[in-house]
Scaffold this motif. Structure first.
Motif, PDB file in Angstrom:
ATOM      1  N   HIS A   1      -5.511   3.467   4.149  1.00 24.61           N
ATOM      2  CA  HIS A   1      -6.426   3.669   3.034  1.00 24.61           C
ATOM      3  C   HIS A   1      -5.928   4.813   2.180  1.00 24.61           C
ATOM      4  O   HIS A   1      -6.173   5.965   2.467  1.00 24.61           O
ATOM      5  N   HIS A   2      -5.205   4.431   1.180  1.00 24.05           N
ATOM      6  CA  HIS A   2      -4.689   5.481   0.317  1.00 24.05           C
ATOM      7  C   HIS A   2      -5.710   5.709  -0.800  1.00 24.05           C
ATOM      8  O   HIS A   2      -6.061   4.802  -1.516  1.00 24.05           O
ATOM      9  N   ASN A   3      -6.212   6.907  -0.901  1.00 29.58           N
ATOM     10  CA  ASN A   3      -7.102   7.224  -2.007  1.00 29.58           C
ATOM     11  C   ASN A   3      -6.255   7.641  -3.178  1.00 29.58           C
ATOM     12  O   ASN A   3      -5.401   8.501  -3.054  1.00 29.58           O
TER      13      ASN A   3
ATOM     14  N   GLN B   1     -20.926  -5.200  -2.206  1.00 26.91           N
ATOM     15  CA  GLN B   1     -19.601  -5.203  -2.820  1.00 26.91           C
ATOM     16  C   GLN B   1     -19.212  -6.653  -3.062  1.00 26.91           C
ATOM     17  O   GLN B   1     -19.445  -7.508  -2.202  1.00 26.91           O
TER      18      GLN B   1
ATOM     19  N   LYS C   1      -5.478  -0.520   8.155  1.00 23.71           N
ATOM     20  CA  LYS C   1      -4.927  -0.508   6.793  1.00 23.71           C
ATOM     21  C   LYS C   1      -4.696   0.942   6.418  1.00 23.71           C
ATOM     22  O   LYS C   1      -5.480   1.787   6.792  1.00 23.71           O
TER      23      LYS C   1
ATOM     24  N   ARG D   1       0.828  -1.211   0.000  1.00 25.60           N
ATOM     25  CA  ARG D   1       0.000   0.000   0.000  1.00 25.60           C
ATOM     26  C   ARG D   1       0.863   1.262   0.000  1.00 25.60           C
ATOM     27  O   ARG D   1       0.622   2.205  -0.743  1.00 25.60           O
TER      28      ARG D   1
ATOM     29  N   LYS E   1     -17.256  -8.759   8.990  1.00 18.67           N
ATOM     30  CA  LYS E   1     -16.337  -7.714   9.491  1.00 18.67           C
ATOM     31  C   LYS E   1     -17.016  -7.017  10.644  1.00 18.67           C
ATOM     32  O   LYS E   1     -18.095  -6.457  10.408  1.00 18.67           O
TER      33      LYS E   1
ATOM     34  N   PRO F   1     -17.287   0.474  -4.451  1.00 20.21           N
ATOM     35  CA  PRO F   1     -16.007   1.043  -4.035  1.00 20.21           C
ATOM     36  C   PRO F   1     -14.865   0.154  -4.510  1.00 20.21           C
ATOM     37  O   PRO F   1     -15.029  -1.065  -4.618  1.00 20.21           O
TER      38      PRO F   1
ATOM     39  N   THR G   1     -11.742  -8.124   7.559  1.00 17.50           N
ATOM     40  CA  THR G   1     -12.053  -6.880   6.861  1.00 17.50           C
ATOM     41  C   THR G   1     -12.668  -7.274   5.521  1.00 17.50           C
ATOM     42  O   THR G   1     -12.701  -8.461   5.182  1.00 17.50           O
ATOM     43  N   ILE G   2     -13.146  -6.288   4.775  1.00 20.77           N
ATOM     44  CA  ILE G   2     -13.779  -6.616   3.499  1.00 20.77           C
ATOM     45  C   ILE G   2     -12.715  -7.093   2.515  1.00 20.77           C
ATOM     46  O   ILE G   2     -12.824  -8.167   1.933  1.00 20.77           O
ATOM     47  N   GLU G   3     -11.682  -6.286   2.350  1.00 22.30           N
ATOM     48  CA  GLU G   3     -10.560  -6.700   1.505  1.00 22.30           C
ATOM     49  C   GLU G   3      -9.725  -7.725   2.272  1.00 22.30           C
ATOM     50  O   GLU G   3      -9.757  -7.748   3.499  1.00 22.30           O
TER      51      GLU G   3
ATOM     52  N   PHE H   1     -19.870   0.068   5.059  1.00 21.77           N
ATOM     53  CA  PHE H   1     -18.569  -0.520   4.737  1.00 21.77           C
ATOM     54  C   PHE H   1     -17.614  -0.563   5.940  1.00 21.77           C
ATOM     55  O   PHE H   1     -16.457  -0.904   5.808  1.00 21.77           O
TER      56      PHE H   1
ATOM     57  N   PRO I   1     -10.572  -0.187  -3.934  1.00 25.57           N
ATOM     58  CA  PRO I   1      -9.469   0.381  -3.158  1.00 25.57           C
ATOM     59  C   PRO I   1      -8.461   1.106  -4.038  1.00 25.57           C
ATOM     60  O   PRO I   1      -8.196   0.663  -5.165  1.00 25.57           O
ATOM     61  N   GLY I   2      -7.912   2.187  -3.520  1.00 31.50           N
ATOM     62  CA  GLY I   2      -6.895   2.937  -4.256  1.00 31.50           C
ATOM     63  C   GLY I   2      -5.773   2.049  -4.771  1.00 31.50           C
ATOM     64  O   GLY I   2      -5.405   2.131  -5.946  1.00 31.50           O
ATOM     65  N   PRO I   3      -5.207   1.167  -3.943  1.00 33.09           N
ATOM     66  CA  PRO I   3      -4.109   0.313  -4.422  1.00 33.09           C
ATOM     67  C   PRO I   3      -4.591  -0.784  -5.368  1.00 33.09           C
ATOM     68  O   PRO I   3      -3.806  -1.635  -5.802  1.00 33.09           O
TER      69      PRO I   3
HETATM   70  P1  XMP Z   1     -11.842  -2.932   4.573  1.00 38.81           P
HETATM   71  O1  XMP Z   1     -11.014  -3.908   3.799  1.00 38.81           O
HETATM   72  O2  XMP Z   1     -11.019  -2.014   5.415  1.00 38.81           O
HETATM   73  O3  XMP Z   1     -12.534  -2.013   3.476  1.00 38.81           O
HETATM   74  O4  XMP Z   1     -12.951  -3.583   5.345  1.00 38.81           O
HETATM   75  C1  XMP Z   1     -13.639  -1.169   3.691  1.00 38.81           C
HETATM   76  C2  XMP Z   1     -14.011  -0.526   2.382  1.00 38.81           C
HETATM   77  O5  XMP Z   1     -12.974   0.348   1.935  1.00 38.81           O
HETATM   78  C3  XMP Z   1     -12.501  -0.059   0.669  1.00 38.81           C
HETATM   79  N1  XMP Z   1     -11.054   0.147   0.703  1.00 38.81           N
HETATM   80  C4  XMP Z   1     -10.422   1.236   0.230  1.00 38.81           C
HETATM   81  N2  XMP Z   1     -10.900   2.356  -0.354  1.00 38.81           N
HETATM   82  N3  XMP Z   1      -8.706   3.177  -0.586  1.00 38.81           N
HETATM   83  C5  XMP Z   1     -10.029   3.320  -0.765  1.00 38.81           C
HETATM   84  O6  XMP Z   1     -10.451   4.334  -1.315  1.00 38.81           O
HETATM   85  C6  XMP Z   1      -8.148   2.084   0.001  1.00 38.81           C
HETATM   86  O7  XMP Z   1      -6.946   1.960   0.150  1.00 38.81           O
HETATM   87  C7  XMP Z   1      -9.068   1.068   0.426  1.00 38.81           C
HETATM   88  N4  XMP Z   1      -8.888  -0.133   1.040  1.00 38.81           N
HETATM   89  C8  XMP Z   1     -10.132  -0.675   1.210  1.00 38.81           C
HETATM   90  C9  XMP Z   1     -12.889  -1.508   0.531  1.00 38.81           C
HETATM   91  O8  XMP Z   1     -12.987  -1.904  -0.838  1.00 38.81           O
HETATM   92  C10 XMP Z   1     -14.211  -1.523   1.245  1.00 38.81           C
HETATM   93  O9  XMP Z   1     -15.258  -1.036   0.422  1.00 38.81           O
END
Ligand code: XMP
Length: 508
Positions: free
Chosen positions: A342-344, A429, A340, A295, A500, A387, A504-506, A463, A389-391
């Motif tokens: 969360h890099h946008n 999702q 995590k 990330r 979750k 949604p 986590t979702i991812e 989410f 994820p940025g990465p």
């Molecule tokens: P997790 O995995 O933390 O994800 O349960 C929750 C929601 O966030 C999304 N997600 C991201 N969105 N940048 C984003 O903009 C990120 O780095 C990122 N990582 C996770 C994920 O798809 C889920 O909807």
């Protein structure tokens, strides 16, 4: 720009945006202003009504936020919510005291149908309560309009003066008829005409953007996600030919995604700059297996590419971002909980020399952004996207990321998404993950040894938490057999049934 307007006066409550949003939903323009706004400024806006928000304070505390008492003499209808109700009571000579029993959560209440707020509703209602103080003596001229077991004045009213207060929160979903109550206030008390729509919002935003930016140019980091895409479409309309949108294609997109983003912006008056940076990103990721490291590397590389491109464009003072309201509240939570990073992808380099930030979607919730996107002509399929994820797929390829693995995942994911679209099963999702586990299979008379793909589908509204989606066995079976048959290198498909928390979702 001559919409009727309702002013939401902010006393520090967490739901102020939600109140403003409910008012918009009811077809009335709303604006949030500080609770201690000078009366002259309020009057200058000629509101048809005023809503006082909740807040964490107690009205008796020294320094607790107050409003000008003359507010209640203007003849403008006022609705006080929670702290707003207590402030109204205190200011008008009633009494507020700590409750014998604090109330939190969904609470049954009996309402007076003769009160304009509750017209057309049943006598028994549910309201979300969250208070430790309550109205113990009504101001003169007021009646109690609702009560709960422990709170005799769950709503109060002075109908002649058009002053109303509710101890519960009508703006949240846990008050099932709350929007109806707000609608009653707007239409039956304030005499709203319902003259506000998303088109008005668009027009207002376009005027605001033009005023802010003048004759200059704007730079936008376009991730291809819904928010930055809607922002780009709006800017293109407001500043034709003066918007430079940098779309960094890091090669971690889903199947056909980069081309879809490009297609969505062709024909718009926008300088769409697609930077194909797959190789750069894959080089950075070579040999890296640790999720946080992946990330971070992607985030850093993104910034570098973005900087290089913007330097090429020369000096641009304005940076636009597709920040939406939930980002404003969630970013704190996301950043502080170091679960995590969360890099946008729209995220900006910190040390760039922008002097102005353009964030036209800052007041909107996700579904409002989608509605605006549709109105701006982005296709439904595009704006209703989940949604991402940025990465990108780098956090869905477990372990080391390679082009070969990404291609396998892209194919498997596309099959899953296609089968989901065809089926009647619903999830908020869903996606495929390429695990780093290989397993033995048999195809024809041959032994195979391929990757294991995991399917993930979740039900969630925010989410922040989720349950796994109960997809039908036939859908899962069909998807699994297609993936194993159509995608070379995959020999097994599993379904993730974890919620979750604790997962986590991812996967990374
Ligand atoms: P997790 O995995 O933390 O994800 O349960 C929750 C929601 O966030 C999304 N997600 C991201 N969105 N940048 C984003 O903009 C990120 O780095 C990122 N990582 C996770 C994920 O798809 C889920 O909807």
């Amino acid at each position: 720009m001559s919409n009727q307007i309702v002013v939401v006066l902010d006393f520090g409550g967490q739901y102020k945006e939600l109140i403003a949003r409910r008012v918009r939903e009811c077809g009335v323009c709303s604006v949030i202003l500080p609770g201690n706004l000078p009366l002259e400024e309020l009057r200058a806006r000629s509101p048809i009504g005023v809503i006082l928000t909740g807040g964490p304070d107690s009205v008796y505390r020294d320094g607790a936020p107050r409003c000008d008492p003359a507010l209640f003499e203007l003849g403008v209808p006022v609705l006080g919510i929670c702290y707003g109700l207590q402030l109204m009571t205190y200011t008008l000579g009633g009494e507020v005291t700590p409750c014998a029993v604090s109330e939190y959560g969904r609470t049954e209440m009996t309402v007076k149908k003769s009160c304009a707020l509750f017209r057309g509703l049943a006598e028994q209602q549910i309201g979300l309560m969250s208070h430790t103080d309550q109205v113990s003596r009504l101001p003169e001229g007021f009646i109690s309009a609702a009560s709960t077991k422990n709170c005799p004045n769950a709503a109060i009213a002075c109908q002649e003066r058009k002053l109303y207060g509710v101890q519960f929160h009508p703006e949240v979903e846990n008050t099932p008829n709350g929007t109806e109550m707000i609608r009653n206030f707007l239409y039956r008390v304030c005499g709203a005409a319902g003259d506000y729509s998303m088109e008005d919002y668009e027009q207002r935003m376009i005027a605001q953007i033009r005023e802010q930016v003048g004759e200059e140019h704007v730079l936008l980091g376009l991730s291809g996600g819904v928010d930055s895409s809607v922002c780009a479409a709006l800017l293109a309309k407001a500043l034709p030919g003066r918007v430079h949108a940098i779309f960094v294609d890091h090669g971690l997109m889903r199947k056909n995604e980069g081309d879809e983003v490009e297609a969505a912006f062709s024909g718009r008056e926008l300088d769409f700059i697609r930077v194909n940076a797959e190789e750069r990103f894959l080089n950075k990721l070579r040999g890296v297996t640790e999720p946080e490291r992946k990330r971070k590397l992607i985030g850093e590389e993104f910034v570098r590419v973005f900087e290089e491109e913007s330097r090429r464009l020369g000096t641009i003072r304005f940076l636009a971002q597709g920040t939406i309201y939930p980002d404003v509240i969630e970013s704190g939570a996301w950043n502080s909980a170091a679960i995590k990073s969360h890099h946008n992808v729209g995220g900006l380099p910190k040390d760039m020399s922008f002097t102005g930030l353009v964030e036209p979607l800052r007041d909107l919730f996700k579904d409002e952004v989608r509605a605006l996107g549709r109105q701006l002509g982005l296709s439904r399929r595009f704006v209703d996207r989940q949604p991402f994820p940025g990465p990108g797929l780098a956090v869905r390829v477990i372990g080391e990321v390679t082009k070969e693995k990404l291609d396998i995942l892209r194919e498997a994911d596309a099959i899953f998404r296609e089968e989901m679209r065809r089926s009647r099963c619903r999830a908020d999702q869903y996606f495929a993950v390429l695990t780093d586990t290989r397993s033995v299979g048999v195809m024809g008379d041959f032994r195979t040894y391929g990757w294991t793909v995991a399917l993930r589908a979740v039900k969630t509204t925010d989410f922040m938490t989720c349950e796994y989606a109960r997809l039908s066995h036939s859908l899962l079976g069909r998807t699994a057999s297609r993936i194993v048959n159509e995608v070379r290198g995959v020999s097994r498909v599993v379904y993730d049934v974890t919620g979750k928390p604790p997962a986590t979702i991812e996967w990374e």
